[in-house]
Design a protein around this motif. Structure first.
Motif, PDB file in Angstrom:
ATOM      1  N   UNK A 127     -33.397 -34.762 -19.181  1.00  0.00           N
ATOM      2  CA  UNK A 127     -33.281 -35.038 -17.746  1.00  0.00           C
ATOM      3  C   UNK A 127     -34.517 -35.792 -17.237  1.00  0.00           C
ATOM      4  N   UNK A 128     -35.693 -35.345 -17.666  1.00  0.00           N
ATOM      5  CA  UNK A 128     -36.931 -36.016 -17.241  1.00  0.00           C
ATOM      6  C   UNK A 128     -36.938 -37.467 -17.713  1.00  0.00           C
ATOM      7  N   UNK A 129     -36.477 -37.679 -18.949  1.00  0.00           N
ATOM      8  CA  UNK A 129     -36.399 -39.055 -19.468  1.00  0.00           C
ATOM      9  C   UNK A 129     -35.367 -39.867 -18.689  1.00  0.00           C
ATOM     10  N   UNK A 130     -34.267 -39.206 -18.375  1.00  0.00           N
ATOM     11  CA  UNK A 130     -33.204 -39.882 -17.633  1.00  0.00           C
ATOM     12  C   UNK A 130     -33.640 -40.330 -16.247  1.00  0.00           C
ATOM     13  N   UNK A 131     -34.357 -39.485 -15.536  1.00  0.00           N
ATOM     14  CA  UNK A 131     -34.727 -39.852 -14.166  1.00  0.00           C
ATOM     15  C   UNK A 131     -35.907 -40.810 -14.110  1.00  0.00           C
ATOM     16  N   UNK A 132     -36.780 -40.778 -15.137  1.00  0.00           N
ATOM     17  CA  UNK A 132     -37.950 -41.668 -15.091  1.00  0.00           C
ATOM     18  C   UNK A 132     -37.692 -42.971 -15.828  1.00  0.00           C
ATOM     19  N   UNK A 133     -36.705 -42.995 -16.713  1.00  0.00           N
ATOM     20  CA  UNK A 133     -36.490 -44.177 -17.550  1.00  0.00           C
ATOM     21  C   UNK A 133     -37.618 -44.357 -18.566  1.00  0.00           C
ATOM     22  N   UNK A 134     -38.356 -43.295 -18.864  1.00  0.00           N
ATOM     23  CA  UNK A 134     -39.458 -43.371 -19.839  1.00  0.00           C
ATOM     24  C   UNK A 134     -39.140 -42.455 -21.025  1.00  0.00           C
ATOM     25  N   UNK A 135     -39.815 -42.679 -22.150  1.00  0.00           N
ATOM     26  CA  UNK A 135     -39.494 -41.927 -23.369  1.00  0.00           C
ATOM     27  C   UNK A 135     -40.522 -40.869 -23.770  1.00  0.00           C
ATOM     28  N   UNK A 197     -50.071 -43.476 -19.433  1.00  0.00           N
ATOM     29  CA  UNK A 197     -49.488 -42.783 -18.288  1.00  0.00           C
ATOM     30  C   UNK A 197     -48.170 -43.346 -17.796  1.00  0.00           C
ATOM     31  N   UNK A 198     -48.024 -44.672 -17.823  1.00  0.00           N
ATOM     32  CA  UNK A 198     -46.817 -45.306 -17.287  1.00  0.00           C
ATOM     33  C   UNK A 198     -45.594 -45.111 -18.190  1.00  0.00           C
ATOM     34  N   UNK A 199     -45.840 -44.598 -19.421  1.00  0.00           N
ATOM     35  CA  UNK A 199     -44.716 -44.350 -20.344  1.00  0.00           C
ATOM     36  C   UNK A 199     -44.368 -42.879 -20.436  1.00  0.00           C
ATOM     37  N   UNK A 200     -45.125 -42.033 -19.724  1.00  0.00           N
ATOM     38  CA  UNK A 200     -44.927 -40.585 -19.879  1.00  0.00           C
ATOM     39  C   UNK A 200     -43.860 -40.067 -18.914  1.00  0.00           C
ATOM     40  N   UNK A 201     -42.756 -39.601 -19.497  1.00  0.00           N
ATOM     41  CA  UNK A 201     -41.650 -39.071 -18.688  1.00  0.00           C
ATOM     42  C   UNK A 201     -41.997 -37.686 -18.158  1.00  0.00           C
ATOM     43  N   UNK A 202     -42.635 -36.869 -19.003  1.00  0.00           N
ATOM     44  CA  UNK A 202     -42.843 -35.466 -18.620  1.00  0.00           C
ATOM     45  C   UNK A 202     -44.022 -34.843 -19.336  1.00  0.00           C
ATOM     46  N   UNK A 203     -44.602 -33.866 -18.655  1.00  0.00           N
ATOM     47  CA  UNK A 203     -45.533 -32.947 -19.301  1.00  0.00           C
ATOM     48  C   UNK A 203     -44.825 -31.603 -19.327  1.00  0.00           C
TER      49      UNK A 203
END
Ligand SMILES: *Cc1c(COP(=O)(O)O)cnc(C)c1O
Length: 431
Positions: A127-135, A197-203
């Motif tokens: 979900x975090x990847x889905x909403x941020x568009x990051x991997x 930082x700009x590629x981080x979907x979630x911590x």
């Protein structure tokens, strides 16, 4: 203490199940013993197939905050089972459980029920990847989030922060997307954000680490993670599978007053049946299917039996005074354990947050993963074997938590302290 039948069952089990078990730590390998096969349990006590009884501090690894076979939970399960165990269609009790979770956990506006903690964390990361568009995701060495590919990653060697799979079968690609920080070291996370930082979907973090022993967050650590995630538009996930409904009715986030974007839950929320959940901010949760595009589903999700046990458990722990009483007992027990260490100048250390704690076989403060891993695991194994013989059942690993439940009586706790004293003073460390 005779464990003949346990031994026989284990021999048979080894022929039909890998390592004779359905989950690795149960096999007692890290303490070089054969596992105890359980026949039944009630309240604070667990009974093995050979008829030995133990005071239980594993509590099924966290879920059993009410103890075993709580009358009201068992009755509710019987009533539900008689009406059908699964429909694969919506039921009212799922809504009641969702409402209850939302009422108890401050940052959760909407929730999705799943079947395990592993499923909750895997879904939350998708979900975090889905909403941020990051991997990429950031996790911490020593924190456990179940057995999803993204989490079975350890820090790589050398200056690069590229991870390495910690299990065969995890693709290198998964490892590349998982960055590893040091728990309680905010600087290590700032560095990861500086670099990518700009590629981080979630911590994702256990707000109180409970799978490397128990390690509370240093003041400022969780606040710092919150800040970094807000600054970079990353999703902060608190994995409260262990801490949720345990350290505080609202989880560690209520105890430390920090709002994550998503929360993963499990253990207590199922009251001993298989339940997990993930939830959080409405605008994020709305992107989960079918209201949004991020896919996630489950044939048995929201299962009536599981939901019944969870709902009844949450109802009981919400009664006035429940946590006051549990925490009073736990703080008294852990306080006396610390006094035992200090009075006898034992080279040990004890961490706890309310009713979850861990005795480390290492003196001094335990605040990081590397502190924890310096524990004397051979000494722990001796301690474990002696306690088991004395009728006290704790988790068979230095790096697991001990749980006090509402079912532990003052007498259980006093007997346990006596046994601990006896065993600790007899170990060679007490010289
Ligand atoms: C136990 C645990 C999990 C995994 O839950 P399962 O139900 O075993 O899949 C995930 N995160 C944390 C913090 C846990 O303690």
């Amino acid at each position: 203490m005779n464990r003949k039948l346990s031994k026989q069952h284990f021999e048979k089990a080894n022929k039909v199940m890998p390592g004779g078990v359905n989950s690795p730590v149960r096999a007692f390998r890290s303490v070089n013993l054969d596992p105890v096969f359980i026949a039944s349990a009630k309240g604070s006590k667990i009974r093995d197939v050979d008829g030995n009884e133990y005071i239980d501090y594993v509590g099924s690894w966290g879920p059993l905050i009410l103890g075993h076979a709580h009358e009201e939970v068992v009755q509710a399960l019987k009533d539900t089972a008689a009406r059908g165990t699964s429909f694969g269609a919506p039921t009212e009790i799922e809504v009641l459980l969702a409402e209850k979770i939302i009422e108890m956990v401050p940052s959760v506006d909407m929730v999705r029920l799943v079947n395990s903690g592993t499923e909750a964390t895997m879904s939350a990361v998708r979900l975090a990847r889905g909403v941020t568009g990051r991997d990429k995701i950031v996790k911490f060495e020593g924190c456990y989030h179940g057995h999803g590919d993204s989490f079975l990653i350890k820090a790589g060697s050398g200056a690069l922060t590229l991870g390495e799979p910690s299990s065969p079968g995890v693709p290198k690609g998964s490892a590349q997307d998982t960055l590893t920080g040091e728990f309680n070291n905010l600087g290590s996370v700032e560095k990861l954000f500086d670099e990518s930082g700009k590629e981080i979907a979630a911590v994702i973090v256990e707000p109180v680490a409970g799978n490397m022993g128990v390690i509370p967050p240093r003041p400022g650590f969780l606040e710092g993670l919150r800040k970094l995630c807000s600054q970079y538009g990353s999703v902060l996930i608190f994995d409260e599978v262990m801490t949720g409904f345990r350290v505080h009715p609202g989880g560690a986030q209520a105890l430390y007053n920090i709002a994550p974007d998503l929360t993963t839950m499990g253990k207590v929320i199922g009251g001993g049946l298989p339940v997990g959940a993930y939830g959080g901010k409405r605008e994020i949760m709305k992107t989960v299917a079918p209201s949004g595009p991020v896919y996630q589903a489950g044939t048995l999700s929201g299962n009536p039996l599981a939901v019944t046990a969870g709902l009844k458990t949450l109802e009981i722990i919400s009664r006035p005074g429940f946590f006051d009483e549990l925490n009073r007992k736990a703080n008294d027990f852990f306080g006396k354990s610390i006094a035992l260490i200090e009075e006898n100048e034992l080279p040990l250390s004890l961490n706890h947050v309310n009713s979850m704690g861990c005795l480390f076989f290492k003196p001094g403060r335990i605040e990081t993963y590397s502190d924890a891993t310096e524990s004397d695991t051979d000494m722990f194994s001796q301690y474990f074997a002696s306690l088991l013989k004395a009728g006290v059942y704790i988790a068979p690993s230095q790096f697991e938590a001990l749980f006090i439940s509402a079912a532990h009586s003052e007498e259980d706790l006093a007997v346990t302290l006596d046994k601990m004293r006896e065993v600790l003073l007899s170990l060679s460390i007490a010289s």
